[in-house]
Design an enzyme around this catalytic site. Structure first.
Site, PDB file in Angstrom:
ATOM      1  N   ARG A 223      49.746  -8.643  17.735  1.00  0.00           N
ATOM      2  CA  ARG A 223      49.376  -8.311  19.114  1.00  0.00           C
ATOM      3  C   ARG A 223      50.224  -7.124  19.569  1.00  0.00           C
ATOM      4  O   ARG A 223      51.376  -6.974  19.152  1.00  0.00           O
ATOM      5  CB  ARG A 223      49.624  -9.515  20.039  1.00  0.00           C
ATOM      6  N   HIS A 271      43.087  -0.307  16.292  1.00  0.00           N
ATOM      7  CA  HIS A 271      42.766  -1.726  16.464  1.00  0.00           C
ATOM      8  C   HIS A 271      41.499  -2.094  15.682  1.00  0.00           C
ATOM      9  O   HIS A 271      40.530  -2.633  16.225  1.00  0.00           O
ATOM     10  CB  HIS A 271      42.583  -2.075  17.944  1.00  0.00           C
TER      11      HIS A 271
END
Length: 308
Positions: A223, A271
């Protein structure tokens, strides 16, 4: 007719409307901001605006469109309703492919080969056996365990660290804060696959990097808020960390002119390590919507006290 609202503060998720309706045409799916959205009983989210969920008086279920839920639980006004997430076996496979690429990139010294190309230098770096390369996996949940086992099959010396003790065949495991330093110190390539919790926020910091072997590599696919960017840039600049692949950032998309773009020996990826398809997300959201309507147990419910 049960109303579902799609809401995201930083990404267009309108492509999810049709997959949900194909799986459950009896639902009424609207976008956040539409006048009728205030009547929604189900909110399907990715980083929703702060306070948006609390503004829905009929809300009965919040559903993440991904495995992670930190962007939802970061809202201090999160309502007292169930929270579910997407669990997709293809996510684990995709993540394993990405991490395996990164590990092989560093193990086979392709980073050094690519650095030689612009200066037209032909040099064959010494190749080591995979058993001599210790890969440390932070996080041994469904995805972390899959990555660890796949790398173990390649012959790497795989180490794993988790909140609670775990046993994985052929993997040396560590647990809890008392074993964290020992885990880190024996690692050549560190892979972060942790959930984001109060304990793991900013865990990729100067202290953690100092524990690593000199020149160790980092692959960060957990994360964004696990990482202290300034600490990584400093470790790369000093050579304490020999290279890093970072796929997730505290602020996304990574802004132009951010120092991370120009950090030495750093590969920035957008991402992309592993993403569930809209059809998979829509099917799982629709299934839980029907379970909610029928009063049946929901699937993939998140323990909000643990954040996963």
């Amino acid at each position: 007719m049960t109303k579902v609202v799609l809401m995201s503060g930083d990404e267009d998720i309108s492509d999810l409307v049709q997959p949900i309706l194909r799986a459950a045409p009896e639902l009424d799916v609207v976008m956040h901001g539409e006048q009728s959205a205030s009547d929604a009983e189900i909110a399907v989210c990715w980083n929703p605006p702060v306070g948006a969920l609390a503004s829905l008086p009929k809300l009965r279920l919040v559903h993440s469109i991904a495995a992670g839920v930190d962007g939802i639980l970061s809202d201090c006004a999160f309502p007292s309703v169930p929270l579910c997430r997407v669990v997709d076996p293809q996510l684990a496979r995709g993540m394993s492919e990405f991490v395996t690429w990164g590990v092989l990139h560093y193990h086979r010294q392709l980073d050094r080969v690519l650095a030689n190309q612009p200066i037209e230098r032909w040099f064959r770096h010494e190749q080591g056996d995979s058993s001599e390369c210790a890969v440390g996996i932070m996080g041994l949940g469904e995805i972390g365990s899959r990555v660890a086992m796949d790398l173990q099959r390649f012959g790497f010396a795989v180490r794993g660290w988790a909140r609670k003790p775990r046993e994985l065949s052929g993997v040396t495991t560590f647990a809890g804060p008392q074993e964290f330093r020992h885990f880190i110190q024996g690692t050549d390539i560190l892979v972060c696959l942790l959930p984001l919790t109060h304990e793991t926020r900013w865990i990729l910091n100067a202290t953690t990097f100092e524990y690593l072997r000199p020149g160790a590599k980092l692959i960060h696919v957990g994360r964004g808020e696990h990482l202290v960017p300034a600490d990584l840039i400093a470790a790369l600049t000093s050579g304490k960390i020999g290279g890093a692949i970072v796929d997730v950032f505290p602020n996304e998309p990574l802004p132009p002119k951010d120092h991370m773009w120009r950090a030495p020996n750093l590969i920035v990826t957008p991402h992309m390590a592993s993403v569930a398809s809209w059809d998979t997300i829509g099917t799982q959201v629709a299934a839980n919507a029907r379970r909610l309507i029928r009063g049946e147990p929901l699937q993939n419910v998140v323990d909000v006290t643990l954040c996963y």
